[in-house]
Write a protein that holds these residues in place. Sequence first.
Motif, PDB file in Angstrom:
ATOM      1  N   UNK A 141       0.838  -1.208   0.000  1.00 19.05           N
ATOM      2  CA  UNK A 141       0.000   0.000   0.000  1.00 19.05           C
ATOM      3  C   UNK A 141       0.870   1.254   0.000  1.00 19.05           C
ATOM      4  N   UNK A 142       1.885   1.294   0.862  1.00 17.27           N
ATOM      5  CA  UNK A 142       2.692   2.529   0.961  1.00 17.27           C
ATOM      6  C   UNK A 142       3.607   2.683  -0.263  1.00 17.27           C
ATOM      7  N   UNK A 143       4.002   1.571  -0.882  1.00 16.70           N
ATOM      8  CA  UNK A 143       4.806   1.693  -2.106  1.00 16.70           C
ATOM      9  C   UNK A 143       3.976   2.304  -3.231  1.00 16.70           C
ATOM     10  N   UNK A 144       2.672   1.995  -3.230  1.00 16.87           N
ATOM     11  CA  UNK A 144       1.794   2.494  -4.289  1.00 16.87           C
ATOM     12  C   UNK A 144       1.484   3.978  -4.074  1.00 16.87           C
ATOM     13  N   UNK A 145       1.228   4.356  -2.829  1.00 19.77           N
ATOM     14  CA  UNK A 145       0.763   5.743  -2.652  1.00 19.77           C
ATOM     15  C   UNK A 145       1.616   6.588  -1.716  1.00 19.77           C
ATOM     16  N   UNK A 146       2.807   6.104  -1.371  1.00 22.60           N
ATOM     17  CA  UNK A 146       3.696   6.866  -0.498  1.00 22.60           C
ATOM     18  C   UNK A 146       3.323   6.642   0.961  1.00 22.60           C
ATOM     19  N   UNK A 147       4.314   6.821   1.825  1.00 26.74           N
ATOM     20  CA  UNK A 147       4.049   6.645   3.254  1.00 26.74           C
ATOM     21  C   UNK A 147       5.112   5.812   3.924  1.00 26.74           C
ATOM     22  N   UNK A 148       4.860   5.511   5.197  1.00 23.73           N
ATOM     23  CA  UNK A 148       5.844   4.747   5.967  1.00 23.73           C
ATOM     24  C   UNK A 148       5.169   3.606   6.706  1.00 23.73           C
ATOM     25  N   UNK A 149       5.961   2.577   6.958  1.00 24.12           N
ATOM     26  CA  UNK A 149       5.476   1.435   7.731  1.00 24.12           C
ATOM     27  C   UNK A 149       6.376   1.273   8.960  1.00 24.12           C
ATOM     28  N   UNK A 150       5.741   1.343  10.131  1.00 25.79           N
ATOM     29  CA  UNK A 150       6.453   1.115  11.397  1.00 25.79           C
ATOM     30  C   UNK A 150       5.991  -0.227  11.938  1.00 25.79           C
ATOM     31  N   UNK A 151       6.937  -1.038  12.427  1.00 24.78           N
ATOM     32  CA  UNK A 151       6.522  -2.268  13.105  1.00 24.78           C
ATOM     33  C   UNK A 151       6.703  -2.083  14.603  1.00 24.78           C
ATOM     34  N   UNK A 152       5.821  -2.726  15.366  1.00 25.60           N
ATOM     35  CA  UNK A 152       5.900  -2.605  16.830  1.00 25.60           C
ATOM     36  C   UNK A 152       5.772  -3.986  17.458  1.00 25.60           C
ATOM     37  N   UNK A 153       6.545  -4.208  18.495  1.00 24.08           N
ATOM     38  CA  UNK A 153       6.478  -5.468  19.231  1.00 24.08           C
ATOM     39  C   UNK A 153       6.536  -5.169  20.720  1.00 24.08           C
ATOM     40  N   UNK A 154       5.748  -5.903  21.485  1.00 23.87           N
ATOM     41  CA  UNK A 154       5.883  -5.848  22.950  1.00 23.87           C
ATOM     42  C   UNK A 154       6.652  -7.103  23.331  1.00 23.87           C
ATOM     43  N   UNK A 155       7.867  -6.924  23.766  1.00 24.32           N
ATOM     44  CA  UNK A 155       8.692  -8.086  24.081  1.00 24.32           C
ATOM     45  C   UNK A 155      10.029  -7.663  24.648  1.00 24.32           C
ATOM     46  N   UNK A 156      10.751  -8.645  25.185  1.00 24.58           N
ATOM     47  CA  UNK A 156      12.078  -8.355  25.736  1.00 24.58           C
ATOM     48  C   UNK A 156      13.108  -8.400  24.604  1.00 24.58           C
ATOM     49  N   UNK A 157      14.377  -8.120  24.940  1.00 24.96           N
ATOM     50  CA  UNK A 157      15.407  -7.946  23.905  1.00 24.96           C
ATOM     51  C   UNK A 157      15.519  -9.139  22.948  1.00 24.96           C
ATOM     52  N   UNK A 158      15.130 -10.348  23.419  1.00 26.27           N
ATOM     53  CA  UNK A 158      15.296 -11.529  22.548  1.00 26.27           C
ATOM     54  C   UNK A 158      14.372 -11.508  21.325  1.00 26.27           C
ATOM     55  N   UNK A 159      13.422 -10.548  21.260  1.00 23.70           N
ATOM     56  CA  UNK A 159      12.578 -10.478  20.056  1.00 23.70           C
ATOM     57  C   UNK A 159      13.239  -9.650  18.942  1.00 23.70           C
ATOM     58  N   UNK A 160      14.402  -9.055  19.238  1.00 21.08           N
ATOM     59  CA  UNK A 160      14.985  -8.137  18.240  1.00 21.08           C
ATOM     60  C   UNK A 160      15.364  -8.801  16.911  1.00 21.08           C
ATOM     61  N   UNK A 161      15.824 -10.081  16.895  1.00 20.48           N
ATOM     62  CA  UNK A 161      16.063 -10.695  15.567  1.00 20.48           C
ATOM     63  C   UNK A 161      14.795 -10.713  14.697  1.00 20.48           C
TER      64      UNK A 161
END
Length: 245
Positions: free
Chosen positions: A49-69
């Motif tokens: 969607x954002x590639x077609x019409x411009x914009x940004x995508x943010x991802x969010x996670x609730x988790x401890x440091x081990x979710x970073x990979x």
Amino acid sequence: MKVLVCISQVPDTTTKVGFTDNNTKFNTQGVQFIINPYDELALTRALEITEKQGGTVTVINVGLAETEPSIRKALAIGANDAVRINAEPMDAFFVAEQISNYAKNENFDLILTGRESIDYNGGMMAGLLGEMLQLPSVNVITAIEVENGMAKLERDIDGGRERLEVKLPMVGSAQKELTEPRIPNMRGIMAARTKPLTVVEPIGAQANTQTTSFENPPAKGACKLIDPANAADLIGLLHNEAKVI
Ligand SMILES: Cc1cc2nc3c(=O)[nH]c(=O)nc-3n(C[C@H](O)[C@H](O)[C@H](O)COP(=O)(O)OP(=O)(O)OC[C@H]3O[C@@H](n4cnc5c(N)ncnc54)[C@H](O)[C@@H]3O)c2cc1C
């Protein structure tokens, strides 16, 4: 167009599931974690969607440091930036409180989750986020197009298909048919190393539920092989043992 995609980290589907602490906790020892498959679909559709019409995508996670990979993998797939709320995800209510608290001042046009996480299978997050942020929320979306501040959605319903139009901003949860998941390429993997990943401290939300115990399903019985010449034996077993005829 500002899109937020909620990413949960789940055990790989081939994981042998076991428990610790008197069967009250999932045993993560030796477990390979992946991004929840429905969340990969939500992320890929957000990128389309954002590639077609411009914009940004943010991802969010609730988790401890081990979710970073897993978060870095989402960045490698194409998300612009990431937020990790630094807390153990205690239950769906707690996670939704954390994400809605972050999102409430960020003016996202669209917030996408997976239909459910494939470990705890609550299927609750999109509804909870909609309620907490006072936004419309639609579950199990199989198609989404965004145009002129409106989202055109499709979802499967019993015996048919439903088409809806919803004014943005909104929350939606991704179902299987939404799109095909993207696999990160080498350029994406390299770029992900330097994309912003912000760590935010949690607010003091409470979990609403507490797991008292987990239990594995009963082990499968041994397989019985029957000689095709002895069809009567098969019928006898189906009738007397399996009790299905
Ligand atoms: C170490 C650990 C301990 C846990 N202990 C408990 C426990 O004791 N009791 C319990 O009920 N649950 C526990 N959980 C599970 C966790 O609380 C759930 O993932 C969370 O409650 C969301 O509920 P759900 O998975 O049923 O979400 P669903 O509503 O099925 O998920 C739908 C979507 O919500 C989003 N989402 C889900 N979780 C997250 C997340 N953490 N960050 C960002 N987006 C997310 C994803 O897009 C997902 O596809 C634990 C998880 C971990 C990793």
